[in-house]
Design a protein around this motif. Structure first.
Motif, PDB file in Angstrom:
ATOM      1  N   ASP A 124       0.969  -1.308   0.064  1.00  0.00           N
ATOM      2  CA  ASP A 124       0.006  -0.173  -0.001  1.00  0.00           C
ATOM      3  C   ASP A 124       0.922   1.474  -0.112  1.00  0.00           C
ATOM      4  OD1 ASP A 124      -2.754  -0.921   0.144  1.00  0.00           O
ATOM      5  OD2 ASP A 124      -2.193  -1.796   2.148  1.00  0.00           O
ATOM      6  N   ILE A 164       2.322   2.233  -3.469  1.00  0.00           N
ATOM      7  CA  ILE A 164       1.150   2.704  -4.317  1.00  0.00           C
ATOM      8  C   ILE A 164       0.651   4.131  -3.942  1.00  0.00           C
ATOM      9  CG2 ILE A 164      -1.243   2.473  -4.947  1.00  0.00           C
ATOM     10  CD1 ILE A 164      -1.125  -0.699  -4.695  1.00  0.00           C
ATOM     11  N   TYR A 200       2.694   5.602  -6.901  1.00  0.00           N
ATOM     12  CA  TYR A 200       1.805   5.921  -7.932  1.00  0.00           C
ATOM     13  C   TYR A 200       1.273   7.026  -7.736  1.00  0.00           C
ATOM     14  CZ  TYR A 200       2.437   1.931 -11.001  1.00  0.00           C
ATOM     15  OH  TYR A 200       2.985   0.727 -11.546  1.00  0.00           O
ATOM     16  N   PRO A 206      -4.067  10.713 -12.104  1.00  0.00           N
ATOM     17  CA  PRO A 206      -4.906   9.536 -11.686  1.00  0.00           C
ATOM     18  C   PRO A 206      -5.766   8.982 -12.887  1.00  0.00           C
ATOM     19  CG  PRO A 206      -5.436  11.311 -10.053  1.00  0.00           C
ATOM     20  CD  PRO A 206      -4.595  11.683 -11.055  1.00  0.00           C
ATOM     21  N   VAL A 209      -5.768   0.803 -10.368  1.00  0.00           N
ATOM     22  CA  VAL A 209      -5.137   0.126  -9.286  1.00  0.00           C
ATOM     23  C   VAL A 209      -5.837  -1.147  -9.070  1.00  0.00           C
ATOM     24  CG1 VAL A 209      -4.527   0.081  -6.717  1.00  0.00           C
ATOM     25  CG2 VAL A 209      -4.160   2.040  -8.091  1.00  0.00           C
ATOM     26  N   ILE A 239      -8.837  16.674 -12.191  1.00  0.00           N
ATOM     27  CA  ILE A 239      -8.718  15.167 -11.722  1.00  0.00           C
ATOM     28  C   ILE A 239      -7.283  15.078 -11.156  1.00  0.00           C
ATOM     29  CG2 ILE A 239      -8.480  12.909 -12.532  1.00  0.00           C
ATOM     30  CD1 ILE A 239     -11.010  13.464 -14.425  1.00  0.00           C
ATOM     31  N   LYS A 240      -6.254  16.089 -11.949  1.00  0.00           N
ATOM     32  CA  LYS A 240      -4.915  15.845 -11.879  1.00  0.00           C
ATOM     33  C   LYS A 240      -4.520  16.546 -10.462  1.00  0.00           C
ATOM     34  CE  LYS A 240      -0.733  16.637 -14.548  1.00  0.00           C
ATOM     35  NZ  LYS A 240      -0.246  16.918 -15.532  1.00  0.00           N
ATOM     36  N   TYR A 271      -7.926  15.383  -7.438  1.00  0.00           N
ATOM     37  CA  TYR A 271      -7.732  13.858  -7.197  1.00  0.00           C
ATOM     38  C   TYR A 271      -6.236  13.271  -6.984  1.00  0.00           C
ATOM     39  CZ  TYR A 271     -12.917  12.781  -7.268  1.00  0.00           C
ATOM     40  OH  TYR A 271     -14.075  12.635  -6.865  1.00  0.00           O
ATOM     41  N   ASN A 301      -5.164   8.781  -2.069  1.00  0.00           N
ATOM     42  CA  ASN A 301      -4.402   7.483  -2.443  1.00  0.00           C
ATOM     43  C   ASN A 301      -4.971   6.791  -3.464  1.00  0.00           C
ATOM     44  OD1 ASN A 301      -3.664   4.929  -2.022  1.00  0.00           O
ATOM     45  ND2 ASN A 301      -3.644   4.662  -0.118  1.00  0.00           N
ATOM     46  N   PRO A 302      -4.124   6.519  -4.677  1.00  0.00           N
ATOM     47  CA  PRO A 302      -4.885   5.900  -5.630  1.00  0.00           C
ATOM     48  C   PRO A 302      -5.583   4.790  -5.497  1.00  0.00           C
ATOM     49  CG  PRO A 302      -2.352   6.326  -6.098  1.00  0.00           C
ATOM     50  CD  PRO A 302      -2.673   6.637  -4.576  1.00  0.00           C
ATOM     51  N   THR A 303      -5.239   3.972  -4.550  1.00  0.00           N
ATOM     52  CA  THR A 303      -5.939   2.770  -4.421  1.00  0.00           C
ATOM     53  C   THR A 303      -7.250   2.842  -4.304  1.00  0.00           C
ATOM     54  OG1 THR A 303      -4.070   1.696  -3.164  1.00  0.00           O
ATOM     55  CG2 THR A 303      -6.251   0.734  -2.573  1.00  0.00           C
ATOM     56  N   VAL A 357      -9.431   5.302  -5.383  1.00  0.00           N
ATOM     57  CA  VAL A 357      -9.883   6.215  -6.343  1.00  0.00           C
ATOM     58  C   VAL A 357     -10.182   5.676  -7.803  1.00  0.00           C
ATOM     59  CG1 VAL A 357      -9.435   8.059  -7.920  1.00  0.00           C
ATOM     60  CG2 VAL A 357      -8.574   8.281  -5.681  1.00  0.00           C
ATOM     61  N   ARG A 358     -11.187   5.826  -8.238  1.00  0.00           N
ATOM     62  CA  ARG A 358     -11.626   5.206  -9.622  1.00  0.00           C
ATOM     63  C   ARG A 358     -12.236   6.288 -10.684  1.00  0.00           C
ATOM     64  NH1 ARG A 358      -9.851   1.573  -7.517  1.00  0.00           N
ATOM     65  NH2 ARG A 358     -10.459  -0.495  -6.992  1.00  0.00           N
ATOM     66  N   VAL A 359     -11.273   6.420 -11.622  1.00  0.00           N
ATOM     67  CA  VAL A 359     -11.440   7.410 -12.728  1.00  0.00           C
ATOM     68  C   VAL A 359     -12.177   6.960 -14.086  1.00  0.00           C
ATOM     69  CG1 VAL A 359     -10.530   9.362 -14.139  1.00  0.00           C
ATOM     70  CG2 VAL A 359      -9.279   8.852 -11.812  1.00  0.00           C
TER      71      VAL A 359
END
Lengths: 262, 262
Positions: A64, A67, A71, A76, A81, B67-68, B71, B75-77, B79-81
């Motif tokens: 984690d 990431i 990342y 994004p 992920v 978004i950039k 967002y 934490n990228p884990t 997030v859903r784009v």
């Protein structure tokens, strides 16, 4: 000596002797992350490849953390992920590569798997969730699968985040005291620690049998988070740079249309 | 006067009179982003809700930028784009909500749609891709859909990033000169500018017919990027804080197991 026995996974290998100090590493990593941001933009525009980083490691090894820290540098929009927990009832009715195949990043995208199909030769083996006759076949199946992905434009890199037994102990204990983290624990997470040596043996097999030129494994010494982040970021920068991502040209029709633009 | 005519979408509404200067706004936004990082962690742990931000706006209005910039704090884990371009052949064989429904964020996750099902009452209407009898029904269909999501734990916020005609012109021209950006242009992107007033009318209908207490629209003055990012970040902080996300307790069995932990 079998190939797998030569993979050094002792407690010592979790540290890098003579590494720069934390502050210096963090500054170097920040520079690498800036490079990653720029490289991703070109990589996305280029669109010839996707990148898939597979992260494996014991509990608290920092999957984690990588990431979030590494990342987090990417836009994004271009990141996918995927985290793999115990398979669902539906997933168990499919072959073990089915659920991972669905979330392989498409071209232009940068993906990361937090755990992966490797659990099917790690946890499944150590916890005896399938007989040896089943999981032994999977090393070759995995190599064929990854080789097919590579041939279709997926650039694969795999990191085993290697921590020592002492470091894991410290991290688990501090997590158990942290109300922002201890809610996540399941009793099984603690069981895995008792199976340390069995997992070491399983990881040795993974690293020796499934490290291929097109999908290499990296053992990342991860007792020091700053070392770990630096090494992963550096590897990603090297990987993306080697692809020489370039921006496509503007379509001629757009240039014409732009002449009359008001 | 119809409700829709009262939505102010003129060039003036793209700026905020007397806004703090750029540097000050950026500093304020950085603080908000730090709050977002912390709030997301608790929101994910809490797991009662998901958050879905829908971004709409004309070309170059800053959807990618939000978004950039905003967002990127998450934490990228978690997030859903999802970005929606022209529908594929398969998507066209389904109802217009099918493709968006599949990528609604599950509980604990924070999603963002870059364009959305609203294109089916915007581009589809302005470019006459479906007859009025079809798209007119969709406002109510959208409200029912979003209301169902809300009732099932999805917190929906919608931002129209509003830019003026002059600002769009500047941004499009500078993009056409930038080799890192001009490859993306399709001729149709420039066509849309000629349909400015038709889009304004279509947006007015969207904002007046589909702004509900459970899924409100925000018109975000977006000629100044610093203002835009600040306003979106502030709205997200307010939204997440109002949910009072809390960490679950550790399972008692874990506390027992931890007593014997070596």
């Amino acid at each position: 000596m079998e190939g797998s026995e030569r993979v050094p996974l002792g407690n010592k290998a979790a540290r890098v002797d003579g590494a720069p100090d934390k502050k210096e590493l963090e500054a170097l990593t920040r520079e690498l992350l800036t490079q990653l941001t720029d490289l991703q933009d070109a990589f996305h525009a280029d669109g010839r490849h996707s990148l898939l980083l597979i992260l494996q490691g014991r509990d608290a090894s920092g999957k984690d953390g990588v990431i979030k820290s590494v990342y987090g540098a990417f836009n994004p929009t271009g990141v996918r992920v995927a985290a793999f927990g115990p398979p669902t009832a539906l997933e168990l009715r499919h072959d073990f590569l089915w659920r991972v195949h669905q979330v392989v990043p498409p071209r232009g995208m940068i993906g990361v798997f937090n755990r992966s199909h490797y659990e099917d030769v790690l946890a499944v083996r150590v916890r005896k969730l399938a007989p040896e006759s089943i999981w032994k076949e999977r090393f070759e199946q995995i190599n064929h699968f990854e080789s097919m992905l590579h041939a279709n434009g997926v650039v694969i890199r795999k990191c085993f985040l290697h921590i020592s037994q002492d470091e894991q102990r410290e991290r688990l204990l501090s997590r158990l005291d942290d109300p922002r983290k201890n809610w996540k624990f399941r009793v099984e997470d603690l069981d895995d620690r008792a199976l340390w040596d069995d997992y070491t043996e399983a990881y040795r097999d993974v690293l020796s049998k499934c490290s291929t030129p097109s999908a290499p494994w990296y053992v990342v010494p991860s007792d020091e988070k700053a070392v770990r982040n630096y090494l992963v970021a550096q590897m990603l920068v090297d990987t993306l740079q080697a692809l020489h991502p370039t921006y496509p040209s503007m379509q001629p029709a757009v240039r014409d249309a732009a002449r009359n633009f008001t």
